[in-house]
Scaffold this motif. Sequence first.
Motif, PDB file in Angstrom:
ATOM      1  N   GLN A   1      19.441 -33.053  14.173  1.00  0.00           N
ATOM      2  CA  GLN A   1      17.919 -32.619  13.824  1.00  0.00           C
ATOM      3  C   GLN A   1      17.417 -33.146  12.409  1.00  0.00           C
ATOM      4  O   GLN A   1      16.320 -33.332  12.156  1.00  0.00           O
ATOM      5  N   ASP A   2      18.318 -33.408  11.523  1.00  0.00           N
ATOM      6  CA  ASP A   2      18.173 -33.706  10.088  1.00  0.00           C
ATOM      7  C   ASP A   2      17.758 -35.147   9.996  1.00  0.00           C
ATOM      8  O   ASP A   2      17.358 -35.738   9.082  1.00  0.00           O
TER       9      ASP A   2
ATOM     10  N   GLU B   1      10.932 -38.435  16.411  1.00  0.00           N
ATOM     11  CA  GLU B   1      10.057 -38.861  17.279  1.00  0.00           C
ATOM     12  C   GLU B   1       8.855 -39.469  16.674  1.00  0.00           C
ATOM     13  O   GLU B   1       8.303 -38.783  15.965  1.00  0.00           O
ATOM     14  N   SER B   2       8.501 -40.557  16.911  1.00  0.00           N
ATOM     15  CA  SER B   2       7.282 -41.290  16.485  1.00  0.00           C
ATOM     16  C   SER B   2       6.193 -41.054  17.407  1.00  0.00           C
ATOM     17  O   SER B   2       6.351 -40.417  18.480  1.00  0.00           O
ATOM     18  N   SER B   3       5.026 -41.453  16.844  1.00  0.00           N
ATOM     19  CA  SER B   3       3.840 -41.231  17.456  1.00  0.00           C
ATOM     20  C   SER B   3       3.652 -41.997  18.856  1.00  0.00           C
ATOM     21  O   SER B   3       2.989 -41.493  19.859  1.00  0.00           O
TER      22      SER B   3
ATOM     23  N   TYR C   1      13.488 -42.492  16.485  1.00  0.00           N
ATOM     24  CA  TYR C   1      14.282 -43.165  15.377  1.00  0.00           C
ATOM     25  C   TYR C   1      15.044 -42.404  14.596  1.00  0.00           C
ATOM     26  O   TYR C   1      14.876 -41.300  14.200  1.00  0.00           O
ATOM     27  N   LEU C   2      16.090 -43.280  14.089  1.00  0.00           N
ATOM     28  CA  LEU C   2      17.129 -42.696  13.234  1.00  0.00           C
ATOM     29  C   LEU C   2      16.522 -42.964  11.874  1.00  0.00           C
ATOM     30  O   LEU C   2      16.279 -44.108  11.381  1.00  0.00           O
TER      31      LEU C   2
ATOM     32  N   VAL D   1      15.964 -47.087  12.484  1.00  0.00           N
ATOM     33  CA  VAL D   1      16.179 -47.641  13.920  1.00  0.00           C
ATOM     34  C   VAL D   1      15.630 -47.204  14.861  1.00  0.00           C
ATOM     35  O   VAL D   1      15.742 -45.637  15.092  1.00  0.00           O
ATOM     36  N   TYR D   2      14.721 -47.881  15.419  1.00  0.00           N
ATOM     37  CA  TYR D   2      13.905 -47.241  16.590  1.00  0.00           C
ATOM     38  C   TYR D   2      14.363 -47.758  18.126  1.00  0.00           C
ATOM     39  O   TYR D   2      14.981 -48.660  18.297  1.00  0.00           O
ATOM     40  N   TYR D   3      14.126 -46.619  18.908  1.00  0.00           N
ATOM     41  CA  TYR D   3      14.670 -47.217  20.295  1.00  0.00           C
ATOM     42  C   TYR D   3      13.984 -46.017  21.392  1.00  0.00           C
ATOM     43  O   TYR D   3      13.330 -45.023  20.789  1.00  0.00           O
TER      44      TYR D   3
END
Length: 467
Positions: A342-343, A347-349, A354-355, A428-430
């Motif tokens: 959690q650190d 979550e993006s808009s 994403y990390l 890093v987004y996914y």
Amino acid sequence: MESPIRATRILGFIFFSLLFFVCRSAPSHNLLISNAERRIDLTSHIVKVYLTLKVENAGSTPTSEILLAFPPTQVDHLATVEALVTKGKRKKTTLVRLDVKPTELPDVPNGNKYFTIYLANPLSSGESTTLEVLYMFTHSLEPFPAEIGQSESQLVYYRDSALILSPYHIKQQTTFIKTPSTKVESFTRVEPTNRAGTEMKYGPYEDHPPYSFSPILIHFENNSPFPVVEELVREIEISHWGNLQVTEQYTLVHGGARHKGVFSRVDYQSRPTLSGASSLRQLLARLPPRVHSVYYRDEIGNISSSHLRMDSRKSELEIEPRYPLFGGWKATFVIGYGLPLQDFLFESSDDRRYLNFTFGCPLLETVVDKLTVKVVLPEGSKDPSAVVPFPVEQHLEAKYSYLDVVGRTVVVIEKKNLVPAHNSHFQVYYTFKPIFMLAEPLMLASAFFLFFVACVAYLHIDLSIRK
């Protein structure tokens, strides 16, 4: 009649195209540097250069680009270039970061290389601005002699220019060079030159034309260790069950003067200040806060000579190799640790996950020749993309682990010639559907269910041949 007109138009088009190309490729001669101050820090094996430029626009048109020039011998060792501009006056001054990108220009003198600083606001005619530039070099200190004994001091060469290489006219400039100790074997004098303690001053020099260059050579003592990571592979594995596992594989070498003769452990421990003054005794790794399950091992097994200190803001791992590293000696080891997910996972808009993690090497004051970061995404992740604040090479791989069916997507990021300034965050987004989290539990439940069904069936089936 149409042919001469068409030929005239074509020639005119070619002329204006060449004129536009020349204007775009040649550095602006409307700019001049009224004052330049350069400070070169040679106290470690990473050469840090702090450059302050006061740039004036002496032309009639605004400009928003300023060029930095480097000789080809320095570009090969250039690790990073950063630029800041000073805004405001007196106590209300602030520094604003500017974009810096490499630039290719044709017909440059002596094969010089350029970087372009893009101003946030165009510099109008008659205006001036102050730039703060920081750039670092790796492998720029040459040990001489190349081999030393266990009790000898390490001496190195540093080559540069007393004059700042620039495509612009410099009215006044001064260079300060700081060495780690007062022991300087020799240095080139370009009058006026002064030396006091650990600092040498070249200049001030006045009214030098563009591309002025005056080579200097400094031979001085530098007993700081030269830790160089030839290759570092960082694997960051994301588990949506709440853990982030990091594994770092190091190939470390001492990049200083090579050790000659026989190593004496007795002299090394009884006279630590005289024997092996430039040896690498320990390393400090700065890890994220709330780290857990930390281990430090090599091919033989666990290495117990490590100490972990933790607080709410950071974690520091102090490690000692199995043996002290002298010039040319190598060591390979692995550092691993876990982190709460959690650190670092958000979550993006647009409903993508994403990390957000730190790029670079956790070891302080270390040069990394080649870094490979592998981000292992959970099985079922799609549309991966990485955002890194500097140029890197990227590609995708697949990794299979326990109970995987289609494999896990791995985002691989590679970069060469890194310094501590590259320890900034990357993302890093996914996309990931939560239903995939049930895949492995369902597989285990199905396997146990089939096993119990098979056991029940075996107990209730009569396989005897009697009636």
